[in-house]
Design a protein around this motif. Structure first.
Motif, PDB file in Angstrom:
ATOM      1  N   LEU A  55       0.834  -1.207   0.000  1.00 52.63           N
ATOM      2  CA  LEU A  55       0.000   0.000   0.000  1.00 52.63           C
ATOM      3  C   LEU A  55       0.865   1.253   0.000  1.00 52.63           C
ATOM      4  CD1 LEU A  55      -2.608   1.705   0.472  1.00 52.63           C
ATOM      5  CD2 LEU A  55      -2.359   1.193   2.905  1.00 52.63           C
ATOM      6  N   ALA A  56       1.877   1.272   0.850  1.00 51.31           N
ATOM      7  CA  ALA A  56       2.745   2.445   0.956  1.00 51.31           C
ATOM      8  C   ALA A  56       3.422   2.745  -0.381  1.00 51.31           C
ATOM      9  CB  ALA A  56       3.781   2.236   2.052  1.00 51.31           C
ATOM     10  N   GLU A  57       3.928   1.716  -1.033  1.00 51.72           N
ATOM     11  CA  GLU A  57       4.617   1.947  -2.311  1.00 51.72           C
ATOM     12  C   GLU A  57       3.641   2.353  -3.398  1.00 51.72           C
ATOM     13  OE1 GLU A  57       7.906   0.134  -3.852  1.00 51.72           O
ATOM     14  OE2 GLU A  57       8.593  -0.866  -2.020  1.00 51.72           O
ATOM     15  N   ALA A  58       2.439   1.800  -3.347  1.00 51.13           N
ATOM     16  CA  ALA A  58       1.430   2.197  -4.329  1.00 51.13           C
ATOM     17  C   ALA A  58       1.090   3.676  -4.156  1.00 51.13           C
ATOM     18  CB  ALA A  58       0.185   1.331  -4.182  1.00 51.13           C
ATOM     19  N   LEU A  59       0.999   4.106  -2.909  1.00 50.39           N
ATOM     20  CA  LEU A  59       0.720   5.516  -2.648  1.00 50.39           C
ATOM     21  C   LEU A  59       1.877   6.400  -3.118  1.00 50.39           C
ATOM     22  CD1 LEU A  59      -0.948   5.343   0.891  1.00 50.39           C
ATOM     23  CD2 LEU A  59      -2.037   6.068  -1.245  1.00 50.39           C
ATOM     24  N   GLU A  60       3.096   5.928  -2.896  1.00 48.26           N
ATOM     25  CA  GLU A  60       4.253   6.698  -3.363  1.00 48.26           C
ATOM     26  C   GLU A  60       4.207   6.877  -4.875  1.00 48.26           C
ATOM     27  OE1 GLU A  60       7.693   4.660  -1.895  1.00 48.26           O
ATOM     28  OE2 GLU A  60       7.107   4.953   0.205  1.00 48.26           O
ATOM     29  N   GLY A  61       3.815   5.825  -5.563  1.00 44.74           N
ATOM     30  CA  GLY A  61       3.687   5.916  -7.021  1.00 44.74           C
ATOM     31  C   GLY A  61       2.633   6.927  -7.437  1.00 44.74           C
ATOM     32  N   ARG A  62       1.506   6.886  -6.752  1.00 41.89           N
ATOM     33  CA  ARG A  62       0.455   7.862  -7.040  1.00 41.89           C
ATOM     34  C   ARG A  62       0.964   9.286  -6.840  1.00 41.89           C
ATOM     35  NH1 ARG A  62      -5.567   6.989  -7.850  1.00 41.89           N
ATOM     36  NH2 ARG A  62      -5.383   4.863  -8.637  1.00 41.89           N
ATOM     37  N   LEU A  63       1.659   9.496  -5.740  1.00 41.14           N
ATOM     38  CA  LEU A  63       2.137  10.845  -5.439  1.00 41.14           C
ATOM     39  C   LEU A  63       3.101  11.328  -6.507  1.00 41.14           C
ATOM     40  CD1 LEU A  63       2.150  13.253  -3.605  1.00 41.14           C
ATOM     41  CD2 LEU A  63       3.853  12.137  -2.159  1.00 41.14           C
ATOM     42  N   ALA A  64       4.002  10.448  -6.926  1.00 43.84           N
ATOM     43  CA  ALA A  64       4.977  10.819  -7.960  1.00 43.84           C
ATOM     44  C   ALA A  64       4.266  11.164  -9.264  1.00 43.84           C
ATOM     45  CB  ALA A  64       5.974   9.681  -8.176  1.00 43.84           C
ATOM     46  N   TRP A  66       1.098  12.118  -9.707  1.00 46.47           N
ATOM     47  CA  TRP A  66       0.311  13.337  -9.547  1.00 46.47           C
ATOM     48  C   TRP A  66       1.208  14.578  -9.568  1.00 46.47           C
ATOM     49  CZ3 TRP A  66      -3.286  16.586 -10.019  1.00 46.47           C
ATOM     50  CH2 TRP A  66      -3.406  17.695  -9.175  1.00 46.47           C
ATOM     51  N   GLN A  67       2.310  14.486  -8.881  1.00 48.43           N
ATOM     52  CA  GLN A  67       3.239  15.616  -8.839  1.00 48.43           C
ATOM     53  C   GLN A  67       3.741  15.945 -10.242  1.00 48.43           C
ATOM     54  OE1 GLN A  67       6.212  15.178  -5.846  1.00 48.43           O
ATOM     55  NE2 GLN A  67       7.285  17.075  -6.369  1.00 48.43           N
ATOM     56  N   ALA A  68       4.028  14.905 -11.017  1.00 47.18           N
ATOM     57  CA  ALA A  68       4.527  15.121 -12.383  1.00 47.18           C
ATOM     58  C   ALA A  68       3.473  15.806 -13.249  1.00 47.18           C
ATOM     59  CB  ALA A  68       4.959  13.791 -12.997  1.00 47.18           C
ATOM     60  N   VAL A  69       2.242  15.328 -13.143  1.00 53.13           N
ATOM     61  CA  VAL A  69       1.169  15.924 -13.944  1.00 53.13           C
ATOM     62  C   VAL A  69       0.952  17.374 -13.543  1.00 53.13           C
ATOM     63  CG1 VAL A  69      -1.307  15.837 -14.454  1.00 53.13           C
ATOM     64  CG2 VAL A  69       0.028  13.713 -14.357  1.00 53.13           C
ATOM     65  N   TRP A  70       0.937  17.606 -12.249  1.00 56.87           N
ATOM     66  CA  TRP A  70       0.751  18.974 -11.748  1.00 56.87           C
ATOM     67  C   TRP A  70       1.892  19.868 -12.241  1.00 56.87           C
ATOM     68  CZ3 TRP A  70       0.169  20.436  -5.820  1.00 56.87           C
ATOM     69  CH2 TRP A  70      -0.314  21.764  -5.722  1.00 56.87           C
ATOM     70  N   ASP A  71       3.114  19.358 -12.107  1.00 54.11           N
ATOM     71  CA  ASP A  71       4.294  20.074 -12.612  1.00 54.11           C
ATOM     72  C   ASP A  71       4.106  20.521 -14.047  1.00 54.11           C
ATOM     73  OD1 ASP A  71       6.245  20.424 -10.704  1.00 54.11           O
ATOM     74  OD2 ASP A  71       6.994  18.371 -10.865  1.00 54.11           O
ATOM     75  N   ALA A  72       3.719  19.571 -14.880  1.00 51.75           N
ATOM     76  CA  ALA A  72       3.590  19.856 -16.310  1.00 51.75           C
ATOM     77  C   ALA A  72       2.571  20.954 -16.554  1.00 51.75           C
ATOM     78  CB  ALA A  72       3.204  18.579 -17.048  1.00 51.75           C
ATOM     79  N   HIS A  73       1.476  20.913 -15.816  1.00 55.87           N
ATOM     80  CA  HIS A  73       0.433  21.904 -16.062  1.00 55.87           C
ATOM     81  C   HIS A  73       0.804  23.278 -15.519  1.00 55.87           C
ATOM     82  CE1 HIS A  73      -2.975  19.677 -17.879  1.00 55.87           C
ATOM     83  NE2 HIS A  73      -2.261  18.648 -17.468  1.00 55.87           N
ATOM     84  N   ILE A  74       1.626  23.302 -14.490  1.00 57.76           N
ATOM     85  CA  ILE A  74       2.139  24.602 -14.027  1.00 57.76           C
ATOM     86  C   ILE A  74       3.088  25.187 -15.079  1.00 57.76           C
ATOM     87  CG2 ILE A  74       3.632  25.728 -12.331  1.00 57.76           C
ATOM     88  CD1 ILE A  74       2.538  23.792 -10.226  1.00 57.76           C
ATOM     89  N   ALA A  75       3.924  24.316 -15.625  1.00 59.78           N
ATOM     90  CA  ALA A  75       4.906  24.773 -16.615  1.00 59.78           C
ATOM     91  C   ALA A  75       4.224  25.319 -17.869  1.00 59.78           C
ATOM     92  CB  ALA A  75       5.843  23.615 -16.981  1.00 59.78           C
ATOM     93  N   GLU A  76       3.105  24.701 -18.235  1.00 54.22           N
ATOM     94  CA  GLU A  76       2.382  25.138 -19.433  1.00 54.22           C
ATOM     95  C   GLU A  76       1.696  26.488 -19.258  1.00 54.22           C
ATOM     96  OE1 GLU A  76      -0.463  22.260 -20.684  1.00 54.22           O
ATOM     97  OE2 GLU A  76       1.039  20.719 -21.119  1.00 54.22           O
ATOM     98  N   ALA A  77       1.365  26.786 -18.005  1.00 48.39           N
ATOM     99  CA  ALA A  77       0.595  28.014 -17.759  1.00 48.39           C
ATOM    100  C   ALA A  77       1.430  29.253 -18.053  1.00 48.39           C
ATOM    101  CB  ALA A  77       0.107  28.036 -16.316  1.00 48.39           C
ATOM    102  N   SER A  78       0.755  30.324 -18.485  1.00 48.09           N
ATOM    103  CA  SER A  78       1.486  31.491 -18.990  1.00 48.09           C
ATOM    104  C   SER A  78       1.445  32.694 -18.042  1.00 48.09           C
ATOM    105  CB  SER A  78       0.908  31.901 -20.352  1.00 48.09           C
ATOM    106  OG  SER A  78      -0.489  32.044 -20.244  1.00 48.09           O
ATOM    107  N   LEU A  91      -5.718  18.119 -12.340  1.00 48.39           N
ATOM    108  CA  LEU A  91      -6.623  17.101 -11.797  1.00 48.39           C
ATOM    109  C   LEU A  91      -7.480  16.488 -12.892  1.00 48.39           C
ATOM    110  CD1 LEU A  91      -7.759  15.592  -9.392  1.00 48.39           C
ATOM    111  CD2 LEU A  91      -9.320  17.504  -8.981  1.00 48.39           C
ATOM    112  N   LEU A  92      -7.950  17.334 -13.779  1.00 50.09           N
ATOM    113  CA  LEU A  92      -8.744  16.839 -14.909  1.00 50.09           C
ATOM    114  C   LEU A  92      -7.935  15.869 -15.762  1.00 50.09           C
ATOM    115  CD1 LEU A  92     -11.501  17.202 -16.337  1.00 50.09           C
ATOM    116  CD2 LEU A  92     -10.443  18.973 -17.751  1.00 50.09           C
ATOM    117  N   ALA A  93      -6.723  16.256 -16.064  1.00 53.59           N
ATOM    118  CA  ALA A  93      -5.860  15.402 -16.885  1.00 53.59           C
ATOM    119  C   ALA A  93      -5.500  14.115 -16.141  1.00 53.59           C
ATOM    120  CB  ALA A  93      -4.585  16.155 -17.272  1.00 53.59           C
ATOM    121  N   TYR A  94      -5.214  14.257 -14.852  1.00 51.14           N
ATOM    122  CA  TYR A  94      -4.810  13.099 -14.051  1.00 51.14           C
ATOM    123  C   TYR A  94      -5.920  12.058 -13.991  1.00 51.14           C
ATOM    124  CZ  TYR A  94      -3.037  10.411 -10.096  1.00 51.14           C
ATOM    125  OH  TYR A  94      -2.600   9.407  -9.286  1.00 51.14           O
ATOM    126  N   ARG A  95      -7.136  12.518 -13.794  1.00 48.56           N
ATOM    127  CA  ARG A  95      -8.256  11.581 -13.688  1.00 48.56           C
ATOM    128  C   ARG A  95      -8.603  10.944 -15.025  1.00 48.56           C
ATOM    129  NH1 ARG A  95     -11.486  10.860  -9.229  1.00 48.56           N
ATOM    130  NH2 ARG A  95     -13.160  10.175 -10.573  1.00 48.56           N
TER     131      ARG A  95
END
Lengths: 191, 191
Positions: A55-64, A66-78, A91-95
């Motif tokens: 469970l712990a490792e699965a959660l770590e994977g989720r966090l990584a 999610w963080q990557a997706v969030w990162d990308a969308h921040i970088a795209e923003a102008s 969140l929309l993209a992640y889901r």
DNA sequence: CGAAAACTAAAACGTACGTTACTGTATCCA
DNA sequence: TGGATACAGTAACGTACGTTTTAGTTTTCG
């Protein structure tokens, strides 16, 4: 032609990600995970030590992820506003991502279900909330100056509210409602 | 002097309310409920049929209490805005109430933990969300007119976000953050 | 009073689950 | 090639839990 399967460790993580956060952690027996991962109990316990370890490792994977997706969308923003609101686009993209399936939020669901989680689990849950708080505060600074903490708190509530709405099943499109509301809030903090 | 105890049925409901929503439904064994209620298994199954039956009635009690507290705070409010925001004042009062203890929200926690709840449980969970939606929509009408649905959705997200924040443990005082944010949102919907 | 109902205590049942152990087989690597 | 390593399959263990049952005790109420 030889068909190479992913290693058992990966298959277990994928199975855990798929089952634990849709059916629930306690509601998913180890046997179901083994069947889904097409592996055996010995392998699970050799690799992860326990169900909680998996469970712990699965959660770590989720966090990584999610963080990557969030990162990308921040970088795209102008601009500053859309950088703060990027969390909703992410969140929309992640889901909508292929490998992501969950009833609502894997971290909050785990926190709700397990009142006193073992240390590795507790650590990931805390990391998720810490990431959320830290980033929102940072992104709020250019918009609200020394009132950044207030704006960050408000957006954090909106975001958590969107997640909780998946569980409620109402309103129908919580992400866009949340995004619009957060936008209005950000505008009201303009200094 | 004779000490009269509350009837077993009441003691069971109180024990369920106290334990199920702090430790978790699945995490609380029936034996713990029996010990807390100072009664026996035969009584529980005679009165409620099953652990799920007891859970359903405990949730019904929560809903009735919450509705009453919310009612009272709406009645006390003097203008349209404070009537809409009364949900946050009611939440503050409800959580400070003596007999109420929970990690966050009993309804959302149960929904999260049990992916396919038995019918009586499902019914109460739906009733909670329906009450929330219906009231917020009604209270939004005088403030936002034909855009009432949008405002109601936004406030619903804020409210659910406050609940989720109890689980996160952050921000520290989510209720006042939520109230202030909802106030700003309501102001932006003024027509 | 006296019977019915509510309740307690405790044991028992069946089962589900996390975990371990055992055995055999395939894969990797020096 | 050969030995170690990774893995599958399966059975077993111990325990925890929801529920039922039985028997005895108290309370209620006509």
């Amino acid at each position: 032609m030889m068909v190479t399967r992913a290693p058992a460790r990966t298959r277990l993580l994928r199975a855990a990600d798929r089952l634990l956060f849709t059916r629930g952690v306690q509601a998913t027996p180890v046997d179901d995970l083994l069947r889904e991962a097409e592996t055996s109990a010995a392998t699970l316990y050799a690799q992860f030590g326990s169900k909680d370890g998996l469970l712990a490792e699965a959660l770590e994977g989720r966090l990584a992820n999610w963080q990557a997706v969030w990162d990308a969308h921040i970088a795209e923003a102008s601009d500053d506003t859309s950088r703060l609101l990027a969390i909703f686009d992410a969140l929309l993209a992640y889901r909508d991502g292929e490998r992501v399936s969950a009833r609502w939020c894997a971290f909050l669901a785990t926190a709700s279900e397990i009142s006193n989680p073992p240390k590795p689990v507790r650590t990931v849950l805390d990391a998720d909330s810490a990431l959320l708080r830290k980033r929102l505060l940072h992104l709020s600074r250019p918009l609200a100056g020394d009132r950044a903490a207030e704006l960050a708190d408000a957006v954090e509530l909106m975001y958590s509210g969107v997640l909780a709405s998946f569980l409620r099943g109402d309103p129908a499109d919580p992400i866009s409602v949340g995004r619009r509301s957060a936008e209005a809030l950000a505008a009201s903090y303009r200094s």
